[in-house]
Design an enzyme around this catalytic site. Sequence first.
Site, short mmCIF file in Angstrom:
data_model
loop_
_atom_site.label_atom_id
_atom_site.label_comp_id
_atom_site.label_asym_id
_atom_site.label_seq_id
_atom_site.Cartn_x
_atom_site.Cartn_y
_atom_site.Cartn_z
N ASP A 1 103.36 17.08 90.09
CA ASP A 1 102.81 17.82 91.21
C ASP A 1 101.41 18.27 90.80
O ASP A 1 101.10 18.36 89.61
CB ASP A 1 103.71 19.00 91.57
N SER A 2 100.57 18.55 91.82
CA SER A 2 99.13 18.68 91.54
C SER A 2 98.71 20.10 91.17
O SER A 2 97.56 20.31 90.77
CB SER A 2 98.35 18.27 92.80
N GLY A 3 99.60 21.06 91.32
CA GLY A 3 99.23 22.41 90.90
C GLY A 3 98.84 23.34 92.01
O GLY A 3 98.92 24.55 91.86
N PHE B 1 100.27 24.14 94.86
CA PHE B 1 101.39 24.98 95.32
C PHE B 1 101.74 26.03 94.28
O PHE B 1 101.98 27.20 94.59
CB PHE B 1 102.58 24.08 95.58
N ASP C 1 96.37 20.01 97.06
CA ASP C 1 96.48 20.46 98.44
C ASP C 1 96.64 21.97 98.50
O ASP C 1 96.83 22.63 97.49
CB ASP C 1 97.70 19.80 99.11
N GLN D 1 100.37 18.25 105.51
CA GLN D 1 100.62 19.65 105.79
C GLN D 1 100.71 19.86 107.31
O GLN D 1 101.05 18.92 108.04
CB GLN D 1 99.51 20.52 105.15
N GLY E 1 104.59 21.78 102.45
CA GLY E 1 104.66 22.92 103.37
C GLY E 1 106.05 23.20 103.91
O GLY E 1 106.22 23.96 104.86
N ASP F 1 112.83 16.36 95.28
CA ASP F 1 112.89 17.07 94.00
C ASP F 1 113.25 18.52 94.27
O ASP F 1 112.91 19.05 95.33
CB ASP F 1 111.53 17.03 93.29
N CYS G 1 134.87 14.61 89.52
CA CYS G 1 133.62 14.23 88.86
C CYS G 1 133.91 13.53 87.54
O CYS G 1 134.77 13.95 86.78
CB CYS G 1 132.77 15.49 88.62
N CYS H 1 131.71 13.18 85.06
CA CYS H 1 130.62 13.43 84.10
C CYS H 1 131.16 13.93 82.76
O CYS H 1 132.33 14.32 82.64
CB CYS H 1 129.63 14.45 84.69
N CYS I 1 132.87 17.38 82.91
CA CYS I 1 134.17 17.42 83.60
C CYS I 1 135.24 16.62 82.87
O CYS I 1 136.44 16.87 83.04
CB CYS I 1 134.01 16.91 85.03
N HIS J 1 126.25 18.78 84.53
CA HIS J 1 127.13 18.49 85.69
C HIS J 1 126.34 18.55 87.00
O HIS J 1 126.47 17.68 87.86
CB HIS J 1 128.29 19.47 85.75
C1 LIG Z 1 114.65 25.59 97.27
C2 LIG Z 1 114.40 26.39 95.99
C3 LIG Z 1 115.63 26.57 95.09
O1 LIG Z 1 113.42 25.72 95.23
C4 LIG Z 1 112.64 26.73 94.65
C5 LIG Z 1 112.72 27.94 95.57
C6 LIG Z 1 111.54 28.10 96.46
O2 LIG Z 1 111.04 26.83 96.88
C7 LIG Z 1 110.57 25.97 95.86
C8 LIG Z 1 110.79 24.56 96.37
N1 LIG Z 1 110.01 24.35 97.59
C9 LIG Z 1 108.83 23.69 97.54
N2 LIG Z 1 108.06 23.50 98.63
C10 LIG Z 1 106.94 22.88 98.20
C11 LIG Z 1 105.77 22.51 98.89
C12 LIG Z 1 104.72 21.91 98.16
C13 LIG Z 1 103.47 21.56 98.80
O3 LIG Z 1 103.25 21.76 100.02
N3 LIG Z 1 102.48 21.04 98.02
C14 LIG Z 1 102.65 20.80 96.69
N4 LIG Z 1 101.64 20.26 95.98
N5 LIG Z 1 103.82 21.07 96.06
C15 LIG Z 1 104.86 21.66 96.78
C16 LIG Z 1 106.05 22.02 96.10
C17 LIG Z 1 107.08 22.64 96.82
N6 LIG Z 1 108.28 23.15 96.42
O4 LIG Z 1 109.21 26.19 95.54
C18 LIG Z 1 109.10 26.92 94.33
C19 LIG Z 1 108.44 28.23 94.64
C20 LIG Z 1 108.43 26.06 93.26
O5 LIG Z 1 110.44 27.14 93.87
C21 LIG Z 1 111.23 26.19 94.52
O6 LIG Z 1 113.88 27.68 96.35
ZN LIG Z 2 130.95 16.94 86.38
#
Ligand SMILES: CC1(C)O[C@@H]2[C@@H](CO[C@@]3(CNc4nc5cc6c(=O)[nH]c(N)nc6cc5[nH]4)OC(C)(C)O[C@@H]23)O1
Ligand SMILES: [Zn+2]
Length: 374
Positions: free
Chosen positions: A94-96, A98, A148, A191, A218, A268, A306, A308, A311, A337
């Site tokens: 990821d690019s940093g 966020f 971004d 976005q 986003g 991810d 499972c 794994c 388990c 797991h």
């Molecule tokens: C769901 C769960 C458990 O995942 C946790 C926590 C809060 O949400 C997460 C996951 N959501 C998430 N949305 C994103 C949007 C962007 C984006 O628009 N641009 C770029 N470059 N990278 C992104 C990475 C993202 N990760 O984001 C952080 C704050 C990294 O913790 C994660 O709740």
């Molecule tokens: Zn398992």
Amino acid sequence: MAAITYEHIKTCKQSGARLGRVHTPHGVIETPTFMPVGTQATVKTMSPEELKDMDAQIILSNTYHLFLRPGHDIVREAGGLHKFMNWDRPILTDSGGFQVFSLSEMRKITEEGVHFRSHLNGDKKFLSPEVAMEVQNALGSDIMMAFDECPPYPAEYDYVKKSLERTTRWAERCLKAHARPHDQGLFAIVQGGMFEDLRKQSAAELTSMDFPGYAIGGLSVGESKQLMYEVLDYTVPLLPQDKPRYLMGVGSPDALLEGAIRGVDMFDCVLPTRIARNGTTMTSQGRLVVRNAQYARDFGPLDPECGCYTCRNYSRAYLRHLIKSDETFGLRLTTYHNLYFLLELMRKVRKAIMEDRLLDFRDEFFAQYGLNDN
Ligand SMILES: CC1(C)O[C@@H]2[C@@H](CO[C@@]3(CNc4nc5cc6c(=O)[nH]c(N)nc6cc5[nH]4)OC(C)(C)O[C@@H]23)O1
Ligand SMILES: [Zn+2]
């Protein structure tokens, strides 16, 4: 030969989901796929061998974190991230952008880039499209993300519009700064918040620049899952059929299924690894908090369905004991797991697409797993 190419295998007749392969310099990824998150050059508590045992085909790491520590110059001198962490399969970084917003204080966005203070020691730092590309170049990831801005949620229409237009200009600057297009693929990030016309504008601007893949940013930023699915309904169709589509930050079983059904190829999330560390597991019967007292004398497997390592070899009672005793081995067993569970879920998703029955599979899965917040 471009660094990243998408091979469409088939589309599920029942759901419209697609089976594909993403070809990278470090190997092939079968999609739809879940990518374990290794923010600081390690998927917390897992060895590369264990990740290969469960057939993790690609992992994530993070520009922001590695830029701050140990510094991308050290990773470059180590021969790049693959060598540094002994992982010879694909890596996406990821690019940093966020992470600056979700982790650092004292940040200031300008057209040039983002000034912020390190969340580690308060040092003044600066990230921009050019710096983010230089760092990812030093890391040598197979898939890089454009720099971004992910607007906060909720956000005003005008703010989101201005923000997406800057994200487009930043994406252009990333393309210009892209030194190695033949061995590193650069994905753009769409976005536009929760506004359909702004998502259309962002997608149109970015797809006109012909990136090898597109992420939907986003989302998973605090909105309801229903709202996320609504945004996906009108955003995924705006992306090219012949390129991978990556939904960032999504990783609960229901969201993975709903995203795959809508045509998303890559996901991810820190969820499986994060909740494992406090003894919460994902099982075929739904969430199971193995640290709870009710499992003190439960000598059965965490998940009877499972296959794994955890388990097959350990009981709920033993896992509860380890987690309650703060034994690191317990975190390793629950993490193994949870990752195996999600990777297995994606294998079942790919099989269901092959058999044109992904909607049936989703209904069967939910009937067993439960619709609870997983
Ligand atoms: C769901 C769960 C458990 O995942 C946790 C926590 C809060 O949400 C997460 C996951 N959501 C998430 N949305 C994103 C949007 C962007 C984006 O628009 N641009 C770029 N470059 N990278 C992104 C990475 C993202 N990760 O984001 C952080 C704050 C990294 O913790 C994660 O709740
Ligand atoms: Zn398992």
